[in-house]
Motif scaffolding. Sequence first.
Motif, PDB file in Angstrom:
ATOM      1  N   TYR A  99       0.902  -1.226   0.059  1.00  0.00           N
ATOM      2  CA  TYR A  99      -0.081  -0.035   0.003  1.00  0.00           C
ATOM      3  C   TYR A  99       0.855   1.325  -0.068  1.00  0.00           C
ATOM      4  CZ  TYR A  99      -4.163  -2.677   0.886  1.00  0.00           C
ATOM      5  OH  TYR A  99      -5.220  -3.577   1.001  1.00  0.00           O
ATOM      6  N   TYR A 138      -2.899  -2.537   6.442  1.00  0.00           N
ATOM      7  CA  TYR A 138      -1.953  -1.521   5.909  1.00  0.00           C
ATOM      8  C   TYR A 138      -0.694  -1.438   6.577  1.00  0.00           C
ATOM      9  CZ  TYR A 138      -6.509   0.395   4.044  1.00  0.00           C
ATOM     10  OH  TYR A 138      -7.694   0.815   3.570  1.00  0.00           O
ATOM     11  N   GLN A 168      -9.850   5.473   0.331  1.00  0.00           N
ATOM     12  CA  GLN A 168      -9.282   4.752  -0.330  1.00  0.00           C
ATOM     13  C   GLN A 168      -9.699   4.718  -1.987  1.00  0.00           C
ATOM     14  OE1 GLN A 168     -11.193   1.207   1.697  1.00  0.00           O
ATOM     15  NE2 GLN A 168      -9.521   0.958   3.091  1.00  0.00           N
TER      16      GLN A 168
END
Length: 113
Positions: A32, A98, A113
């Motif tokens: 991420y 995350y 997101q």
Amino acid sequence: TMTIHNEKNIADVHVRSGIYSSDTIFDYSKGYIATRLFSRNACFIMKIDKKLIPELQELGRQAFERKTMKAIYSPKNVWAEFQSGHALMGNIRNWFRYGDHIKQLCKGLPLYQ
């Protein structure tokens, strides 16, 4: 400025530009990218698309060669659109997904997101 932590598989990017200041973490181990925009008091998180985002070693090489942040994220222009109506507050399940580095950057802020 950019700091690369090879042992943690992370890159930190800090942009200091008045109201446009931001911090970004590329967490390759979790997959991420998170950007905290200080003017918006929010975090924007997206999954790393390996076709568009360079590997950590390539990111460092590009930063070293260009010595500028203008095109550091990718040789291609990558744009992401976040829907402002879909914010959520981070919960335990999100932080496991995350990781701790993004949690430190974004905890207590609305997540997009």
